[in-house]
Design a protein around this motif. Structure first.
Motif, PDB file in Angstrom:
ATOM      1  N   PHE A   2      -9.617   6.665   7.223  1.00 16.11           N
ATOM      2  CA  PHE A   2     -10.614   5.600   6.721  1.00 16.11           C
ATOM      3  C   PHE A   2     -11.844   5.531   6.448  1.00 16.11           C
TER       4      PHE A   2
ATOM      5  N   VAL B 266      -2.100   7.050   1.807  1.00 14.33           N
ATOM      6  CA  VAL B 266      -2.139   6.158   3.214  1.00 14.33           C
ATOM      7  C   VAL B 266      -2.063   6.649   4.361  1.00 14.33           C
TER       8      VAL B 266
ATOM      9  N   THR C  59      -6.381   4.371   2.586  1.00 15.74           N
ATOM     10  CA  THR C  59      -5.417   2.966   3.528  1.00 15.74           C
ATOM     11  C   THR C  59      -5.121   3.146   4.275  1.00 15.74           C
ATOM     12  N   THR C  60      -5.909   2.289   5.574  1.00 20.53           N
ATOM     13  CA  THR C  60      -5.089   2.916   6.570  1.00 20.53           C
ATOM     14  C   THR C  60      -4.148   1.928   7.740  1.00 20.53           C
TER      15      THR C  60
ATOM     16  N   ASP D 282      -6.842  -0.916   8.286  1.00 21.79           N
ATOM     17  CA  ASP D 282      -7.033  -2.045   7.362  1.00 21.79           C
ATOM     18  C   ASP D 282      -6.008  -3.114   7.598  1.00 21.79           C
ATOM     19  N   HIS D 283      -5.001  -2.638   7.918  1.00 21.65           N
ATOM     20  CA  HIS D 283      -3.862  -3.609   8.576  1.00 21.65           C
ATOM     21  C   HIS D 283      -3.158  -2.895   9.875  1.00 21.65           C
TER      22      HIS D 283
ATOM     23  N   ALA E 262       0.696  -1.419  -0.158  1.00 20.48           N
ATOM     24  CA  ALA E 262      -0.099   0.248   0.094  1.00 20.48           C
ATOM     25  C   ALA E 262       1.112   1.164  -0.324  1.00 20.48           C
TER      26      ALA E 262
ATOM     27  N   ALA F 153      -8.792   7.341  -1.992  1.00 20.78           N
ATOM     28  CA  ALA F 153      -8.156   5.871  -2.311  1.00 20.78           C
ATOM     29  C   ALA F 153      -6.674   5.990  -2.782  1.00 20.78           C
TER      30      ALA F 153
END
Length: 306
Positions: free
Chosen positions: A220, A199, A225-226, A242-243, A145, A196
């Motif tokens: 988010f 990050v 992407t978080t 997300d991760h 990401a 989108a």
């Protein structure tokens, strides 16, 4: 603990024996008191507990067989039998000297040589625990990401804010757009602009730092992407991540607050992210890194001031 977090710890292969202490240290604060007694017992005396049946360990800790099994599963083992095998392996490592026993806390009257030795051991153990418990699947996804991001925004306050700055400057040196934010109002203002292709990274040892969670939540909800770097994967920050990259923490004491030990493990995760991104973007990262070295060398050259 959310279902996603549970999957991180129960969906993968059981942790190696050396990772058991790291799991206990990371997850114990979120356990019930009865589960904590089981976790502390197996981490404190792996050889003795490995010799016990599930009934024996329940009696030793004043809990129930169901609590023992639930604790084993939370630590990443399918059942108590698998936990016993890991305990036996850990005991063998300790007896061989490959997994030394935990040293005593730093005392007010310790000689400086002992302080150095104890701190060095704790730092080493924190790094080993973090490496053993770090989910490489989550790490790989976070690296991917970041490598493809339009920009990276990193949120952290206090000691975690210093780690956020470290990651931002590392990414900048290999040509990535990255900024660190420690002011909570500016962080939220920044997060509103993310989309989108961006990050957002939150760094919080406790997993409950509101000034860090809020901008991550905003990012988010705006589609970025978080990523969360935290010592508490079951904390509130995980709702918007997300991760999740889990850090371990050395034992906190009066003379060594959590901020010191958590920083060590956070910096390891940051370095892993940086190297992973540099590998994936090597064709552009290598020239950018070389150019930054050259620019800094020129700045500090005696001729540069003339």
């Amino acid at each position: 603990m959310t279902n996603d977090v549970k999957e991180i710890f129960t969906g993968a292969a059981p942790p190696a024996p050396a990772a058991l202490a790291a799991k206990v240290r990371t997850l114990a604060p979120s356990m019930t008191r009865s589960m904590q007694r089981v976790a502390e017992a197996v981490a404190g005396d792996p050889a003795g507990c490995a010799a016990l049946t599930v009934t024996g360990l329940a009696e030793l800790t004043g809990t129930s067989e169901a609590t023992v099994v639930r604790t084993a599963r939370l630590l990443g083992y399918p059942g108590y039998r698998d936990l016993r095998l890991a305990l036996a392996g850990l005991a063998a490592q300790q007896q061989s000297g490959r997994a030394p026993a935990v040293t005593a806390d730093i005392a007010v009257d310790d000689p400086i040589a002992d302080v150095v030795a104890k701190l060095a051991y704790d730092e080493q153990q924190t790094l080993a625990d973090t490496a053993a418990a770090l989910d490489t699947v989550q790490l790989g996804a976070a690296v991917a990401a970041l490598a493809g991001a339009r920009r990276a925004e990193i949120y952290g306050v206090a000691a975690s804010g210093l780690v956020a700055q470290d990651l931002a400057q590392k990414l900048l040196r290999i040509g990535h757009v990255a900024h660190a934010h420690s002011d909570p109002h500016l962080a939220v203002t920044n997060a509103v602009t993310l989309r989108a292709k961006d990050v957002a990274i939150a760094i919080t040892h406790s997993g409950s730092t509101g000034d860090v969670i809020e901008p991550l939540r905003v990012a988010f909800e705006h589609g970025a992407t978080t990523i969360a770097i935290t010592g508490r994967p079951d904390g509130a920050v995980s709702q918007y991540a997300d991760h999740i990259l889990t850090t371990s923490t050395a034992r906190e004491s009066e003379l060594r607050p959590a901020a010191m030990s958590s920083r060590t493990s956070q910096l390891l995760v940051v370095d892993c992210l940086f190297v992973g991104v540099a590998q994936r973007t090597y064709e552009t990262a290598a020239p950018a890194l070389a150019a930054s070295y050259e620019a800094l060398a020129h700045r500090h050259s005696p001729r540069a001031g003339r």
